[in-house]
Design a protein around this motif. Structure first.
Motif, PDB file in Angstrom:
ATOM      1  N   UNK A 133       0.812  -1.219   0.000  1.00 47.06           N
ATOM      2  CA  UNK A 133       0.000   0.000   0.000  1.00 47.06           C
ATOM      3  C   UNK A 133       0.847   1.270   0.000  1.00 47.06           C
ATOM      4  N   UNK A 134       2.112   1.139   0.385  1.00 50.13           N
ATOM      5  CA  UNK A 134       2.961   2.321   0.494  1.00 50.13           C
ATOM      6  C   UNK A 134       2.745   3.079   1.792  1.00 50.13           C
ATOM      7  N   UNK A 135       1.954   2.523   2.682  1.00 49.15           N
ATOM      8  CA  UNK A 135       1.696   3.141   3.985  1.00 49.15           C
ATOM      9  C   UNK A 135       2.549   2.438   5.028  1.00 49.15           C
ATOM     10  N   UNK A 136       2.817   3.118   6.107  1.00 53.94           N
ATOM     11  CA  UNK A 136       3.588   2.488   7.175  1.00 53.94           C
ATOM     12  C   UNK A 136       2.678   1.575   8.009  1.00 53.94           C
ATOM     13  N   UNK A 137       3.291   0.693   8.745  1.00 61.73           N
ATOM     14  CA  UNK A 137       2.536  -0.172   9.659  1.00 61.73           C
ATOM     15  C   UNK A 137       1.782   0.684  10.664  1.00 61.73           C
ATOM     16  N   UNK A 138       2.440   1.721  11.169  1.00 54.52           N
ATOM     17  CA  UNK A 138       1.780   2.623  12.122  1.00 54.52           C
ATOM     18  C   UNK A 138       0.564   3.296  11.501  1.00 54.52           C
ATOM     19  N   UNK A 139       0.670   3.686  10.242  1.00 54.80           N
ATOM     20  CA  UNK A 139      -0.473   4.315   9.562  1.00 54.80           C
ATOM     21  C   UNK A 139      -1.614   3.324   9.401  1.00 54.80           C
ATOM     22  N   UNK A 140      -1.305   2.084   9.065  1.00 54.91           N
ATOM     23  CA  UNK A 140      -2.358   1.062   8.938  1.00 54.91           C
ATOM     24  C   UNK A 140      -3.081   0.877  10.271  1.00 54.91           C
ATOM     25  N   UNK A 141      -2.321   0.815  11.333  1.00 49.38           N
ATOM     26  CA  UNK A 141      -2.938   0.653  12.659  1.00 49.38           C
ATOM     27  C   UNK A 141      -3.753   1.895  13.030  1.00 49.38           C
ATOM     28  N   UNK A 142      -3.230   3.070  12.707  1.00 48.64           N
ATOM     29  CA  UNK A 142      -3.945   4.322  12.976  1.00 48.64           C
ATOM     30  C   UNK A 142      -5.253   4.367  12.193  1.00 48.64           C
ATOM     31  N   UNK A 143      -5.206   4.040  10.910  1.00 45.04           N
ATOM     32  CA  UNK A 143      -6.420   4.033  10.091  1.00 45.04           C
ATOM     33  C   UNK A 143      -7.457   3.069  10.665  1.00 45.04           C
ATOM     34  N   UNK A 144      -7.007   1.946  11.170  1.00 44.33           N
ATOM     35  CA  UNK A 144      -7.921   0.982  11.796  1.00 44.33           C
ATOM     36  C   UNK A 144      -8.502   1.575  13.085  1.00 44.33           C
ATOM     37  N   UNK A 145      -7.641   2.190  13.886  1.00 44.01           N
ATOM     38  CA  UNK A 145      -8.076   2.739  15.179  1.00 44.01           C
ATOM     39  C   UNK A 145      -9.111   3.850  15.002  1.00 44.01           C
ATOM     40  N   UNK A 146      -8.965   4.696  13.989  1.00 45.58           N
ATOM     41  CA  UNK A 146      -9.896   5.810  13.820  1.00 45.58           C
ATOM     42  C   UNK A 146     -11.090   5.463  12.929  1.00 45.58           C
ATOM     43  N   UNK A 147     -11.149   4.225  12.462  1.00 48.67           N
ATOM     44  CA  UNK A 147     -12.313   3.782  11.713  1.00 48.67           C
ATOM     45  C   UNK A 147     -12.261   4.021  10.218  1.00 48.67           C
ATOM     46  N   UNK A 148     -11.087   4.330   9.666  1.00 47.88           N
ATOM     47  CA  UNK A 148     -10.985   4.474   8.209  1.00 47.88           C
ATOM     48  C   UNK A 148     -11.005   3.119   7.514  1.00 47.88           C
ATOM     49  N   UNK A 149     -10.483   2.128   8.195  1.00 47.70           N
ATOM     50  CA  UNK A 149     -10.525   0.762   7.657  1.00 47.70           C
ATOM     51  C   UNK A 149     -11.163  -0.140   8.699  1.00 47.70           C
ATOM     52  N   UNK A 150     -11.910  -1.104   8.220  1.00 49.90           N
ATOM     53  CA  UNK A 150     -12.468  -2.102   9.123  1.00 49.90           C
ATOM     54  C   UNK A 150     -11.315  -2.955   9.648  1.00 49.90           C
ATOM     55  N   UNK A 151     -11.428  -3.426  10.867  1.00 53.90           N
ATOM     56  CA  UNK A 151     -10.368  -4.310  11.361  1.00 53.90           C
ATOM     57  C   UNK A 151     -10.242  -5.516  10.432  1.00 53.90           C
ATOM     58  N   UNK A 152      -9.035  -5.788   9.960  1.00 58.81           N
ATOM     59  CA  UNK A 152      -8.876  -6.929   9.060  1.00 58.81           C
ATOM     60  C   UNK A 152      -9.100  -8.239   9.797  1.00 58.81           C
ATOM     61  N   UNK A 153      -9.366  -9.266   9.021  1.00 57.46           N
ATOM     62  CA  UNK A 153      -9.498 -10.601   9.609  1.00 57.46           C
ATOM     63  C   UNK A 153      -8.176 -10.954  10.295  1.00 57.46           C
ATOM     64  N   UNK A 154      -8.220 -11.946  11.130  1.00 54.35           N
ATOM     65  CA  UNK A 154      -7.012 -12.402  11.828  1.00 54.35           C
ATOM     66  C   UNK A 154      -6.688 -13.828  11.382  1.00 54.35           C
ATOM     67  N   UNK A 155      -5.409 -14.110  11.271  1.00 53.84           N
ATOM     68  CA  UNK A 155      -5.010 -15.468  10.917  1.00 53.84           C
ATOM     69  C   UNK A 155      -5.044 -16.345  12.166  1.00 53.84           C
ATOM     70  N   UNK A 156      -4.652 -17.591  12.025  1.00 54.09           N
ATOM     71  CA  UNK A 156      -4.733 -18.527  13.150  1.00 54.09           C
ATOM     72  C   UNK A 156      -3.851 -18.103  14.320  1.00 54.09           C
ATOM     73  N   UNK A 157      -2.841 -17.300  14.055  1.00 53.88           N
ATOM     74  CA  UNK A 157      -1.972 -16.808  15.117  1.00 53.88           C
ATOM     75  C   UNK A 157      -2.433 -15.478  15.693  1.00 53.88           C
ATOM     76  N   UNK A 158      -3.584 -14.972  15.238  1.00 52.03           N
ATOM     77  CA  UNK A 158      -4.117 -13.715  15.742  1.00 52.03           C
ATOM     78  C   UNK A 158      -3.551 -12.479  15.068  1.00 52.03           C
ATOM     79  N   UNK A 159      -2.755 -12.684  14.027  1.00 52.99           N
ATOM     80  CA  UNK A 159      -2.170 -11.548  13.311  1.00 52.99           C
ATOM     81  C   UNK A 159      -3.126 -11.049  12.232  1.00 52.99           C
ATOM     82  N   UNK A 160      -3.069  -9.744  11.970  1.00 55.52           N
ATOM     83  CA  UNK A 160      -3.909  -9.153  10.933  1.00 55.52           C
ATOM     84  C   UNK A 160      -3.638  -9.830   9.595  1.00 55.52           C
ATOM     85  N   UNK A 161      -4.712 -10.084   8.856  1.00 58.61           N
ATOM     86  CA  UNK A 161      -4.607 -10.716   7.537  1.00 58.61           C
ATOM     87  C   UNK A 161      -5.393  -9.858   6.544  1.00 58.61           C
TER      88      UNK A 161
END
Length: 126
Positions: free
Chosen positions: A12-40
């Protein structure tokens, strides 16, 4: 296909922090999680992130992006979302016109310097 957060950031060209920020403020829906609980992240998630990046590039305020994102899943919100984009497009076109005027002024000034520093020769004029 699913992407870990680092892969999604790279694609995406975005930083990991930006992805988490976008999720936190509601710009993106929380992504699904894999079997280890990591964002997918999915290709659809990456497509949405690409669109959000375009909106940011055009200067859309985060506040407006959040409203647009919140309306994404609302039935009957298509007219409001469309109007938001139409209104923002008008702003973008006005900024482009302003930039074009400024570019024209720069080109004119550069031309004056070119004429001063590199005057045309007699051979070129003839």
């Amino acid at each position: 296909m699913n992407y870990a957060i680092a892969q999604a950031a790279e694609r995406s060209g975005l930083s990991i922090d930006t992805l988490r920020y976008y999720e936190r403020i509601g710009l993106v829906d929380p992504p699904a999680r894999d079997s280890g609980g990591r964002r997918a992240y999915t290709d659809a998630d990456l497509g949405w992130l690409e669109f959000l990046t375009k909106l940011r590039t055009t200067g859309m305020p985060i506040r407006m992006m959040r409203e647009y994102a919140q309306l994404k899943d609302s039935p009957g919100a298509a007219m409001r979302r469309r109007q938001m984009l139409v209104d923002h497009r008008k702003d973008v076109l006005e900024r482009i016109a302003e930039l074009q005027t400024s570019l024209d002024a720069l080109n004119h000034k550069i031309g004056l310097y070119d004429d001063q520093l590199c005057p045309p020769t007699q051979a070129a004029a003839g």
